[in-house]
Design a protein around this motif. Structure first.
Motif, PDB file in Angstrom:
ATOM      1  N   GLN A  89      15.736  54.385  12.350  1.00 49.93           N
ATOM      2  CA  GLN A  89      16.485  53.205  11.906  1.00 49.93           C
ATOM      3  C   GLN A  89      15.907  51.919  12.489  1.00 49.93           C
ATOM      4  OE1 GLN A  89      20.321  52.669  13.584  1.00 49.93           O
ATOM      5  NE2 GLN A  89      20.505  50.673  12.603  1.00 49.93           N
ATOM      6  N   ALA A  90      15.772  51.873  13.826  1.00 48.56           N
ATOM      7  CA  ALA A  90      15.327  50.631  14.477  1.00 48.56           C
ATOM      8  C   ALA A  90      13.897  50.281  14.067  1.00 48.56           C
ATOM      9  CB  ALA A  90      15.435  50.789  15.991  1.00 48.56           C
ATOM     10  N   ARG A  91      13.034  51.287  14.036  1.00 51.04           N
ATOM     11  CA  ARG A  91      11.614  51.044  13.680  1.00 51.04           C
ATOM     12  C   ARG A  91      11.496  50.483  12.266  1.00 51.04           C
ATOM     13  NH1 ARG A  91       8.374  56.523  15.027  1.00 51.04           N
ATOM     14  NH2 ARG A  91       6.714  55.408  13.987  1.00 51.04           N
TER      15      ARG A  91
ATOM     16  N   LEU B  16      10.808  46.286   8.115  1.00 55.50           N
ATOM     17  CA  LEU B  16      11.272  45.521   6.963  1.00 55.50           C
ATOM     18  C   LEU B  16      11.317  44.027   7.289  1.00 55.50           C
ATOM     19  CD1 LEU B  16      14.182  47.685   5.479  1.00 55.50           C
ATOM     20  CD2 LEU B  16      11.791  47.710   4.919  1.00 55.50           C
ATOM     21  N   ARG B  17      11.712  43.730   8.518  1.00 51.23           N
ATOM     22  CA  ARG B  17      11.741  42.324   8.932  1.00 51.23           C
ATOM     23  C   ARG B  17      10.339  41.735   8.910  1.00 51.23           C
ATOM     24  NH1 ARG B  17      11.372  40.250  13.982  1.00 51.23           N
ATOM     25  NH2 ARG B  17      11.623  42.299  14.926  1.00 51.23           N
TER      26      ARG B  17
ATOM     27  N   ASP C 272       5.295  66.441   2.033  1.00 49.29           N
ATOM     28  CA  ASP C 272       4.135  67.316   2.198  1.00 49.29           C
ATOM     29  C   ASP C 272       3.837  67.411   3.696  1.00 49.29           C
ATOM     30  OD1 ASP C 272       1.597  68.501   2.267  1.00 49.29           O
ATOM     31  OD2 ASP C 272       0.946  67.473   0.438  1.00 49.29           O
ATOM     32  N   PRO C 273       3.949  68.610   4.296  1.00 48.71           N
ATOM     33  CA  PRO C 273       3.741  68.735   5.744  1.00 48.71           C
ATOM     34  C   PRO C 273       2.315  68.385   6.189  1.00 48.71           C
ATOM     35  CG  PRO C 273       4.668  70.760   4.816  1.00 48.71           C
ATOM     36  CD  PRO C 273       4.297  69.885   3.670  1.00 48.71           C
ATOM     37  N   ARG C 274       1.418  68.227   5.243  1.00 50.83           N
ATOM     38  CA  ARG C 274       0.055  67.808   5.630  1.00 50.83           C
ATOM     39  C   ARG C 274       0.033  66.323   6.008  1.00 50.83           C
ATOM     40  NH1 ARG C 274      -3.052  69.943   0.454  1.00 50.83           N
ATOM     41  NH2 ARG C 274      -1.126  69.194  -0.450  1.00 50.83           N
ATOM     42  N   LEU C 275       1.115  65.617   5.647  1.00 55.79           N
ATOM     43  CA  LEU C 275       1.261  64.222   6.068  1.00 55.79           C
ATOM     44  C   LEU C 275       2.084  64.181   7.340  1.00 55.79           C
ATOM     45  CD1 LEU C 275       2.395  62.340   2.828  1.00 55.79           C
ATOM     46  CD2 LEU C 275       0.152  62.302   3.867  1.00 55.79           C
ATOM     47  N   ARG C 276       1.947  63.093   8.090  1.00 64.60           N
ATOM     48  CA  ARG C 276       2.892  62.870   9.174  1.00 64.60           C
ATOM     49  C   ARG C 276       4.175  62.341   8.552  1.00 64.60           C
ATOM     50  NH1 ARG C 276       0.022  60.003  14.188  1.00 64.60           N
ATOM     51  NH2 ARG C 276       2.034  58.994  14.162  1.00 64.60           N
ATOM     52  N   PHE C 277       5.306  62.790   9.072  1.00 61.41           N
ATOM     53  CA  PHE C 277       6.576  62.341   8.507  1.00 61.41           C
ATOM     54  C   PHE C 277       6.712  60.819   8.623  1.00 61.41           C
ATOM     55  CE2 PHE C 277      10.812  62.641   6.996  1.00 61.41           C
ATOM     56  CZ  PHE C 277      11.542  61.692   7.683  1.00 61.41           C
ATOM     57  N   SER C 278       6.224  60.252   9.715  1.00 61.74           N
ATOM     58  CA  SER C 278       6.363  58.801   9.909  1.00 61.74           C
ATOM     59  C   SER C 278       5.607  58.046   8.817  1.00 61.74           C
ATOM     60  CB  SER C 278       5.869  58.377  11.292  1.00 61.74           C
ATOM     61  OG  SER C 278       4.484  58.659  11.429  1.00 61.74           O
ATOM     62  N   SER C 279       4.426  58.570   8.426  1.00 64.99           N
ATOM     63  CA  SER C 279       3.669  57.913   7.353  1.00 64.99           C
ATOM     64  C   SER C 279       4.450  57.995   6.045  1.00 64.99           C
ATOM     65  CB  SER C 279       2.305  58.580   7.172  1.00 64.99           C
ATOM     66  OG  SER C 279       1.575  58.525   8.370  1.00 64.99           O
ATOM     67  N   TRP C 280       5.035  59.144   5.816  1.00 64.59           N
ATOM     68  CA  TRP C 280       5.769  59.351   4.565  1.00 64.59           C
ATOM     69  C   TRP C 280       6.985  58.443   4.472  1.00 64.59           C
ATOM     70  CZ3 TRP C 280      10.446  62.275   3.318  1.00 64.59           C
ATOM     71  CH2 TRP C 280      10.573  62.557   1.956  1.00 64.59           C
TER      72      TRP C 280
ATOM     73  N   TYR D 170       7.472  55.657   6.101  1.00 66.25           N
ATOM     74  CA  TYR D 170       6.996  54.274   6.015  1.00 66.25           C
ATOM     75  C   TYR D 170       6.560  53.949   4.586  1.00 66.25           C
ATOM     76  CZ  TYR D 170       7.037  52.341  10.738  1.00 66.25           C
ATOM     77  OH  TYR D 170       7.424  51.803  11.940  1.00 66.25           O
ATOM     78  N   ARG D 171       5.954  54.950   3.909  1.00 71.22           N
ATOM     79  CA  ARG D 171       5.519  54.738   2.524  1.00 71.22           C
ATOM     80  C   ARG D 171       6.737  54.431   1.652  1.00 71.22           C
ATOM     81  NH1 ARG D 171       3.081  59.736  -0.694  1.00 71.22           N
ATOM     82  NH2 ARG D 171       1.414  59.589   0.824  1.00 71.22           N
ATOM     83  N   ILE D 172       7.802  55.208   1.839  1.00 71.13           N
ATOM     84  CA  ILE D 172       9.023  55.000   1.048  1.00 71.13           C
ATOM     85  C   ILE D 172       9.609  53.624   1.366  1.00 71.13           C
ATOM     86  CG2 ILE D 172      11.396  55.807   0.680  1.00 71.13           C
ATOM     87  CD1 ILE D 172      10.323  58.661   1.069  1.00 71.13           C
ATOM     88  N   ALA D 173       9.639  53.277   2.650  1.00 67.01           N
ATOM     89  CA  ALA D 173      10.180  51.974   3.049  1.00 67.01           C
ATOM     90  C   ALA D 173       9.354  50.834   2.453  1.00 67.01           C
ATOM     91  CB  ALA D 173      10.201  51.870   4.581  1.00 67.01           C
TER      92      ALA D 173
END
Lengths: 309, 201
Positions: free
Chosen positions: B32-34, B39-40, B69-77, B79-82
């Motif tokens: 949430q905070a990240r 977004l800011r 896709d577990p071949r991606l890092r969840f944080s990248s995924w 962030y992509r959606i955000a």
């Protein structure tokens, strides 16, 4: 006026943790994870489309190779007045264009797969082109190039297939060119019946042809004839053509089983050659021969030596 | 359940979230905070807008959990959606990203060294220059600089977030840095010219 998208909470109410807010919304709005197949299926489809594009690219390469191999390179000085006209006809522009479009399609399909975006354009396109060229070479060797060019190529509007184009070029008696199938020969071997690819029939005289040309006419079913159209006499039933040079019409990269020029084994042909007078084999036409005016005579002579075993 | 999940990696929590809805709360708390800061930095200035966007982002993440896709890092995924939701937000509202907030320390700490910008004697002016320059950039250049210098993402992560090859990421980043430098230099030249023309007291 300022927007207030959310109702204001009572002043002393503790703020709901954000995570709980999300979980509440998931519950209230009945949000559920989409099923896995929604992601697997499109990905598989893109991979499938990529494979199809790559295979189609290989077929285009095979067809292009067929066109190039059967462009009549060795006969260009005979048939064409300018080299650029020959290049325009010889280059398989339709298949090159198809290959470019298919490579773009293959790249786009690859890019839309799960991790396809990670690969640079030049890697994806380069590998696709390389794969198409290698596989295309294999397909050409297996005769698929002929099937694609003759089968699909003739259905493309304003496009003439490679073999059709060669036949049109070579059925040009005014220019001294004929091509077709040998369908009968006189006992003396001085003339044969040629059924040209445009459906006509010609009597081809071998009187002015040398021994190499005669051997080709005897041994091959499909031939190209360079000579002179005779003045038709009133008593002739068929038009007459004086052959000066005869070459076998051999189609490169043919699909197995397709009817090809008949050939004797090279042993038989060597016997035939040895049985001829060695001088007569390379005899020049006599002074009165209509073949004396054939141009380019020297090139044709050398070509026959190369083309005829 | 939360205590058990706290020690697990993101990918494991995703698997658990597909079995038990409540586990998803752990991922929300972690990011949430990240994401709010991200977004800011992308230019969503109003807190209410960011909260709405964040909710949409997390709901979208939950809806698409089976697509991770577990071949991606969840944080990248995530962030992509955000990133994509933010771009849709700007398009839907037909607005440009708002000016970045005045986080002078952060700006001065992260940007000048990377861009080799000459430091001004007055740090506050420096921060203003850099901030203005960032705001003047096209969104695609600003986004990549935010990811690199504020979110401190590696090239591989940026490639996954923006869905482009790493080579393209590097090219885009270089162009962004050059443009930022050019804008900062122009701002600096304009400032010097203004100072020279000011009457002496």
């Amino acid at each position: 006026m300022q927007e207030f998208p959310h109702p204001l909470p009572p002043p002393d109410a503790p703020a709901e943790p954000f995570a709980d807010k999300i979980l509440d919304r998931i519950e209230k709005e009945h949000v559920v994870p989409a099923p896995r197949w929604i992601y697997v299926l499109p990905n598989a489809l893109f991979w499938l489309l990529w494979i199809v594009s790559a295979l189609a690219g290989a077929a285009a390469v095979a067809a292009a190779a067929f066109v190039l191999a059967n462009a009549g390179w060795e006969f260009r000085v005979i048939v064409y007045d300018h080299w650029w006209r020959f290049m325009l006809d010889a280059l398989p522009l339709i298949w090159i264009s198809a290959l470019v479009i298919l490579m773009i399609a293959a790249y786009e399909n690859m890019r839309h797969t799960s991790l396809g975006y990670r690969y640079p354009v030049w890697v994806v396109v380069g590998l696709n082109v390389l794969g198409s060229v290698v596989l295309g070479g294999v397909l050409y060797a297996a005769g698929i190039g002929e099937r694609v060019e003759e089968g699909i190529g003739r259905r493309i509007p304003m496009h003439r297939s490679a073999l059709s184009h060669q036949r049109v070029l070579w059925i040009n008696p005014d220019r001294g060119l004929l091509a077709g199938r040998v369908s009968g020969m006189t006992d003396s071997g001085d003339a044969f019946l040629l059924r040209t690819y445009d459906g006509n029939a010609w009597t081809v005289s071998l009187i002015n042809a040398n021994a190499r040309s005669r051997s080709v006419a005897k041994r091959f079913s499909d031939v190209r004839v360079v000579g002179v159209e005779a003045v038709i006499s009133p008593t002739s039933t068929l038009p007459v053509f004086h052959a000066c040079f005869i070459f076998p019409w051999v189609v490169q990269g043919m699909y197995p089983g397709t009817i090809d020029a008949d050939r004797l084994s090279s042993d038989d042909l060597r016997d035939l050659v040895r049985s001829e007078d060695a001088d007569a084999l390379n005899a020049w036409p006599d002074a009165n021969s209509p073949c004396n005016d054939i141009r380019p005579f020297d090139a044709l002579w050398k070509l026959q030596e190369r083309a005829t075993p | 359940m939360d205590d058990r999940l706290e020690g697990l990696g993101d990918e494991d929590v995703v698997r658990e979230s597909l079995r038990h809805k409540a586990a998803f709360g752990v991922l929300v708390s972690r990011y949430q905070a990240r994401l709010d800061r991200y977004l800011r930095r992308l230019g969503v200035g109003r807190k209410e807008d960011r909260e709405d966007l964040l909710q949409n982002v997390f709901l979208k993440v939950y809806r698409n959990l089976n697509g991770f896709d577990p071949r991606l890092r969840f944080s990248s995924w995530i962030y992509r959606i955000a990133h994509n939701e933010t771009m849709s937000f700007f398009r839907a509202r037909r607005v440009r990203p708002e000016p970045t907030p005045d986080d002078a320390d952060e700006l001065l700490e992260r940007v000048p060294a990377a861009l080799d910008i000459e430091a001004d004697a007055n740090a506050a002016l420096d921060a203003i220059r850099i901030r203005r320059a960032l705001d003047a950039l096209e969104p695609k250049y600003r986004d990549i600089l935010v990811l690199r210098y504020f979110e401190e993402r590696a090239y591989a992560d940026m490639s996954d977030i923006l869905r482009m090859p790493m080579g393209t990421v590097a090219t885009l980043l270089n162009r962004a840095k050059k443009k930022l430098k050019t804008i900062v230099a122009a701002e600096e030249a304009a400032t010097r010219a203004r100072r020279r023309s000011e009457p002496l007291l």
